[in-house]
Design an enzyme around this catalytic site. Structure first.
Site, mmCIF file in Angstrom:
data_model
loop_
_atom_site.group_PDB
_atom_site.id
_atom_site.type_symbol
_atom_site.label_atom_id
_atom_site.label_comp_id
_atom_site.label_asym_id
_atom_site.label_seq_id
_atom_site.Cartn_x
_atom_site.Cartn_y
_atom_site.Cartn_z
ATOM 1 N N ASN A 175 -9.977 -2.811 -2.074
ATOM 2 C CA ASN A 175 -8.544 -2.786 -2.390
ATOM 3 C C ASN A 175 -7.836 -3.701 -1.399
ATOM 4 O O ASN A 175 -7.679 -3.355 -0.234
ATOM 5 C CB ASN A 175 -8.020 -1.347 -2.281
ATOM 6 C CG ASN A 175 -6.508 -1.281 -2.450
ATOM 7 O OD1 ASN A 175 -5.872 -2.254 -2.876
ATOM 8 N ND2 ASN A 175 -5.931 -0.136 -2.108
ATOM 9 N N LYS B 264 -4.781 -4.525 -1.338
ATOM 10 C CA LYS B 264 -3.368 -4.169 -1.086
ATOM 11 C C LYS B 264 -2.513 -5.439 -1.207
ATOM 12 O O LYS B 264 -2.806 -6.280 -2.040
ATOM 13 C CB LYS B 264 -3.230 -3.470 0.272
ATOM 14 C CG LYS B 264 -4.239 -2.310 0.386
ATOM 15 C CD LYS B 264 -3.989 -1.381 1.532
ATOM 16 C CE LYS B 264 -5.025 -0.249 1.509
ATOM 17 N NZ LYS B 264 -4.799 0.773 2.513
ATOM 18 N N HIS C 37 -2.724 5.467 -5.841
ATOM 19 C CA HIS C 37 -3.031 5.261 -4.420
ATOM 20 C C HIS C 37 -1.965 5.952 -3.569
ATOM 21 O O HIS C 37 -0.789 5.985 -3.941
ATOM 22 C CB HIS C 37 -3.095 3.769 -4.097
ATOM 23 C CG HIS C 37 -3.665 3.505 -2.746
ATOM 24 N ND1 HIS C 37 -2.900 3.581 -1.598
ATOM 25 C CD2 HIS C 37 -4.928 3.209 -2.350
ATOM 26 C CE1 HIS C 37 -3.688 3.328 -0.557
ATOM 27 N NE2 HIS C 37 -4.910 3.091 -0.979
ATOM 28 N N GLU D 55 -0.409 5.039 -1.056
ATOM 29 C CA GLU D 55 0.738 4.187 -0.711
ATOM 30 C C GLU D 55 1.740 4.142 -1.869
ATOM 31 O O GLU D 55 2.951 4.054 -1.646
ATOM 32 C CB GLU D 55 0.244 2.789 -0.310
ATOM 33 C CG GLU D 55 -0.396 2.834 1.081
ATOM 34 C CD GLU D 55 -1.532 1.851 1.293
ATOM 35 O OE1 GLU D 55 -1.646 0.880 0.529
ATOM 36 O OE2 GLU D 55 -2.325 2.074 2.229
ATOM 37 N N GLU E 163 -9.205 9.787 -0.666
ATOM 38 C CA GLU E 163 -8.707 9.037 0.488
ATOM 39 C C GLU E 163 -7.764 9.918 1.296
ATOM 40 O O GLU E 163 -6.573 10.014 0.985
ATOM 41 C CB GLU E 163 -7.948 7.788 0.017
ATOM 42 C CG GLU E 163 -8.794 6.815 -0.763
ATOM 43 C CD GLU E 163 -8.259 5.387 -0.678
ATOM 44 O OE1 GLU E 163 -9.040 4.509 -0.331
ATOM 45 O OE2 GLU E 163 -7.058 5.176 -0.929
ATOM 46 N N GLY F 82 -6.186 3.108 7.113
ATOM 47 C CA GLY F 82 -5.643 2.075 7.990
ATOM 48 C C GLY F 82 -5.470 2.519 9.426
ATOM 49 O O GLY F 82 -4.836 1.838 10.231
ATOM 50 N N SER G 192 -10.579 3.880 6.255
ATOM 51 C CA SER G 192 -11.223 3.261 7.419
ATOM 52 C C SER G 192 -12.735 3.136 7.271
ATOM 53 O O SER G 192 -13.473 3.310 8.239
ATOM 54 C CB SER G 192 -10.860 4.023 8.701
ATOM 55 O OG SER G 192 -9.459 3.948 8.944
HETATM 56 P P1 13P Z 1 -8.447 1.155 4.946
HETATM 57 O O1 13P Z 1 -9.907 0.941 4.581
HETATM 58 O O2 13P Z 1 -7.768 -0.047 5.441
HETATM 59 O O3 13P Z 1 -8.284 2.380 5.799
HETATM 60 O O4 13P Z 1 -7.726 1.500 3.548
HETATM 61 C C1 13P Z 1 -8.255 2.481 2.726
HETATM 62 C C2 13P Z 1 -7.558 2.415 1.418
HETATM 63 O O5 13P Z 1 -6.415 2.795 1.301
HETATM 64 C C3 13P Z 1 -8.291 1.828 0.281
HETATM 65 O O6 13P Z 1 -7.594 2.041 -0.914
#
Ligand code: 13P
Length: 225
Positions: free
Chosen positions: A6, A8, A84, A86, A150, A156, A186
């Site tokens: 992903n 982002k 997601h 976010e 997640e 992150g 992560s």
């Molecule tokens: P990170 O791997 O940067 O922690 O992000 C995880 C994520 O949100 C994947 O969709």
């Protein structure tokens, strides 16, 4: 095993092309890349299935800033991430809109990675199970749908769920929904093998470590092993 990157809001078209020039995918693992909308067309046709990061539930209409499933299909996009954290945190995504997006995507022939996960406060309040139950209940069952667990506090932050914690959550989710469950939060080349060795972990949804071709390839190799 399924490993999805992903991206982002990273990588425009130029960086997308450069990624695929450098990326050496191993065999023996399903790999998916999820670029931003404007980079989707630059990513399709390069040998790796491409998913969007969200999809709207209407076929078309007055929904400024959104993209329909049919538009993605027309580009050659094969799936979409839905729900997601976010999107839930910053853009008002709810269990109901997650359900609508999943249904529309599946109806249009797309695959779906539907995301669930508790926040740090919810885990602290011992609400993890209730939150996951509520979120999973909104997700339809379909052969083209997988769930990604997640934990929001692990995204992150460099704080990965312990393998035991991931296993516990994955077993809970699989008890509620008969589907593959990816772990996200992560995931790095250093921890990928141990996480993916847990029973109930069927792959990974990778954020930051999917941006570098070498680290994403290393995670894909860990999944293939
Ligand atoms: P990170 O791997 O940067 O922690 O992000 C995880 C994520 O949100 C994947 O969709």
């Amino acid at each position: 095993m399924l490993v999805a990157g992903n991206w982002k809001m990273f990588k425009g078209t130029r960086e997308t092309v450069a990624f695929f020039q450098a990326f050496e995918p191993p065999g023996g693992v399903e790999i998916v890349v999820c670029p931003p909308f404007t980079s989707l067309l630059a990513a399709v046709g390069r040998g790796i299935p491409v998913y969007a990061q969200s999809v709207h539930w209407a076929a078309e209409g007055a929904f400024t800033g959104e993209v329909s499933a049919a538009m993605l299909v027309e580009l050659g996009v094969e799936g979409a991430i839905v729900g997601h954290s976010e999107r839930r945190q910053y853009f008002g995504e709810t269990d109901e809109t997650v359900r609508l997006r999943c249904e529309a995507a599946l109806e249009a022939g797309l695959a779906v990675i539907a995301c669930v996960g508790e926040t740090e406060a919810e885990r602290g309040a011992k609400e993890t199970e209730a939150v996951l139950q509520r979120q999973v209940a909104a997700i339809p069952s379909h052969e083209r749908l997988v769930i990604a667990y997640e934990p929001v506090w692990a995204i992150g932050t460099g704080r990965t769920a312990t393998p035991e914690l991931a296993r516990e959550a994955h077993e809970l989710i699989k008890g509620l929904h008969d589907t593959r469950v990816l772990y996200g939060g992560s995931v790095k080349p250093e921890n990928a093998a141990e996480l993916m060795a847990q029973p109930g972990v069927d792959g990974a949804l990778v954020g930051g470590a999917s941006l570098e071709p070498a680290s994403f390839a290393a995670i894909c190799r860990a999944a293939a092993a």
